[in-house]
Scaffold this motif. Structure first.
Motif, PDB file in Angstrom:
ATOM      1  N   LEU A  57     136.618  65.844 106.959  1.00  0.00           N
ATOM      2  CA  LEU A  57     136.818  65.119 105.835  1.00  0.00           C
ATOM      3  C   LEU A  57     137.780  65.959 104.802  1.00  0.00           C
ATOM      4  O   LEU A  57     138.591  65.366 104.312  1.00  0.00           O
ATOM      5  N   PRO A  58     137.902  67.064 104.706  1.00  0.00           N
ATOM      6  CA  PRO A  58     138.864  67.879 103.765  1.00  0.00           C
ATOM      7  C   PRO A  58     140.233  67.582 104.526  1.00  0.00           C
ATOM      8  O   PRO A  58     141.249  67.279 103.687  1.00  0.00           O
TER       9      PRO A  58
ATOM     10  N   LEU B   2     141.296  65.108 106.214  1.00  0.00           N
ATOM     11  CA  LEU B   2     141.469  63.552 106.076  1.00  0.00           C
ATOM     12  C   LEU B   2     142.199  63.423 104.890  1.00  0.00           C
ATOM     13  O   LEU B   2     143.403  62.801 104.383  1.00  0.00           O
ATOM     14  N   VAL B   3     141.420  64.062 103.890  1.00  0.00           N
ATOM     15  CA  VAL B   3     141.954  63.949 102.475  1.00  0.00           C
ATOM     16  C   VAL B   3     143.298  64.461 102.237  1.00  0.00           C
ATOM     17  O   VAL B   3     144.027  63.623 101.587  1.00  0.00           O
ATOM     18  N   PHE B   4     143.481  65.492 102.627  1.00  0.00           N
ATOM     19  CA  PHE B   4     144.774  66.012 102.561  1.00  0.00           C
ATOM     20  C   PHE B   4     145.744  65.234 103.235  1.00  0.00           C
ATOM     21  O   PHE B   4     146.933  65.336 102.619  1.00  0.00           O
TER      22      PHE B   4
ATOM     23  N   ILE C 149     145.919  62.050 103.767  1.00  0.00           N
ATOM     24  CA  ILE C 149     146.147  60.874 103.160  1.00  0.00           C
ATOM     25  C   ILE C 149     147.044  61.064 101.733  1.00  0.00           C
ATOM     26  O   ILE C 149     147.830  60.432 101.269  1.00  0.00           O
ATOM     27  N   LEU C 150     146.645  62.321 101.050  1.00  0.00           N
ATOM     28  CA  LEU C 150     147.624  62.551  99.970  1.00  0.00           C
ATOM     29  C   LEU C 150     149.143  62.985 100.487  1.00  0.00           C
ATOM     30  O   LEU C 150     149.989  62.524  99.667  1.00  0.00           O
TER      31      LEU C 150
ATOM     32  N   ARG D  62     151.018  59.575 100.986  1.00  0.00           N
ATOM     33  CA  ARG D  62     151.214  58.870 100.160  1.00  0.00           C
ATOM     34  C   ARG D  62     152.530  59.184  99.337  1.00  0.00           C
ATOM     35  O   ARG D  62     153.250  58.631  98.385  1.00  0.00           O
TER      36      ARG D  62
ATOM     37  N   TYR E  25     150.621  69.384 100.519  1.00  0.00           N
ATOM     38  CA  TYR E  25     149.256  68.971 100.860  1.00  0.00           C
ATOM     39  C   TYR E  25     148.873  68.840 102.426  1.00  0.00           C
ATOM     40  O   TYR E  25     147.847  69.406 102.911  1.00  0.00           O
TER      41      TYR E  25
ATOM     42  N   GLY F 255     146.043  70.909 104.162  1.00  0.00           N
ATOM     43  CA  GLY F 255     144.897  70.453 105.213  1.00  0.00           C
ATOM     44  C   GLY F 255     144.807  71.356 106.308  1.00  0.00           C
ATOM     45  O   GLY F 255     143.700  71.838 106.770  1.00  0.00           O
TER      46      GLY F 255
ATOM     47  N   SER G 187     141.324  73.494 107.135  1.00  0.00           N
ATOM     48  CA  SER G 187     140.737  73.449 108.303  1.00  0.00           C
ATOM     49  C   SER G 187     140.551  74.447 109.295  1.00  0.00           C
ATOM     50  O   SER G 187     139.469  74.780 109.791  1.00  0.00           O
TER      51      SER G 187
END
Length: 334
Positions: free
Chosen positions: A137-138, A140-142, A144-145, A148, A159, A163, A167
């Motif tokens: 999850l962490p 994946l969040v980085f 996605i950031l 963008r 970013y 990630g 990880s």
């Protein structure tokens, strides 16, 4: 690891290798590279159960596969995409790291990988479960950031690097430390209970690295115990008899020896409705709090056309539904 995690890892590696030049296309092709090694599960459908198990995480999870196929995939992509200053060598480099990091990650799970194929050596560090939200999850969040942001934006690379760093710290530092801590707890418990044993194997339980399981081999049985870092009571062990005598009529069968080799010697036999089952202990029971529950991987052995075959025991959805609440409760301590 699970498909989502491998997609995220491959995408992040693709971004790190070629993101500045091709933007989100690097993430796309990195994600594709991260999924390719697991196509061996599809190939396994064309073989018998034992062969399919042997194939899984074999050649497609090896250094040889990455080296051979990265240039091929890189050349194909170079014919599809046209970015100034980006050659097939750049795409090949992206594909290599996407393919290669997949088995490197899988080597940390219980199943492991045959990274040095064709040599019969599987790396299995057993410090992370195949699905671990704290890893994925962490990450994946980085990712996605990063996606963008424009490919020239410095924050995009920042970013993505965060990630990869977060990880990697969890995978390479936190989980091995927890595994070592749990191993010491099991070792101390065995000594305090005056239990002599031949070998011990530890691994995390599903979806976490808080609750750990140990398999301990003794002369006539295997002891299985669980330990949560929140435990306050002593570790208790339950016994799983080896029952090797049940397989005496087929003990020289080559297919049986293949299963034994796959299980790395962590196996028992059991009988049910006059049928003989081979139980692979490496992945534990279906119910963490019920020592008499079925093992996650259990194979019915029978003769078909004079050949010994293995059929995996089917698991029902209710098994998972029963496991998760009990797993969560046990994670919080005894």
């Amino acid at each position: 690891m699970d498909s989502l995690t491998q997609i995220v890892l491959g995408a992040a590696v693709g971004e790190a290798v070629l993101g500045r030049k091709v933007g989100n296309k690097a993430i796309l092709y990195g994600a594709i590279a991260g999924t390719i090694p697991d196509l061996d599960t599809f190939v396994g459908n064309f073989f018998d159960t034992i062969t399919a198990i042997e194939i899984h995480r074999g050649f497609t999870h090896s250094i040889a596969f990455s080296v051979i196929f990265a240039p091929i995939f890189g050349w194909i992509i170079s014919k599809i995409e046209n970015f100034e200053g980006v050659t097939w060598k750049n795409w090949s480099r992206l594909m290599f790291w996407g393919l290669f990091t997949h088995p490197l990650l899988d080597a940390h799970t219980t199943w492991g990988t045959q990274l040095f194929w064709p040599f019969d050596l599987r790396l299995a560090y057993k410090n992370i479960f195949v699905i671990d939200p704290l890893y994925t999850l962490p990450f994946l969040v980085f990712l996605i950031l990063a996606m963008r942001r424009k490919r020239t934006d410095p924050k995009r690379r920042k970013y993505n690097n965060l990630g990869l760093i977060v990880s990697s710290i969890y995978l390479l530092l936190v989980t091995p430390a927890l595994k070592f801590y749990a191993f010491q707890k099991f070792e101390t418990a065995l000594e305090s209970q005056n239990i002599s044993y031949e070998r011990m194997d530890t691994r995390p339980t599903p979806l976490n690295t808080i609750l750990w399981t140990a398999n301990i081999e003794t002369q006539d049985s295997f002891l299985i115990g669980n330990y949560s870092i929140f435990d306050t009571q002593p570790i208790s062990f339950h016994s799983a008899p080896k029952n090797y005598e049940l397989a005496n009529p087929i003990k020289e069968n080559p297919n049986l020896h293949r299963l034994i080799q796959i299980s790395e010697g962590w196996y028992t036999f059991s009988e049910e409705n006059d049928a003989l089952y081979f139980n692979d202990l490496r992945f534990g029971n279906l119910d963490i709090e019920d020592p008499d529950s079925e093992f996650i991987f259990s194979y019915k052995l029978q003769k078909e056309h004079g050949e010994l075959t293995a059929t995996e025991r089917e698991k029902e959805m209710r098994d998972a539904k029963n496991l998760l609440p009990r797993l969560w409760k046990r994670m919080l301590g005894n």
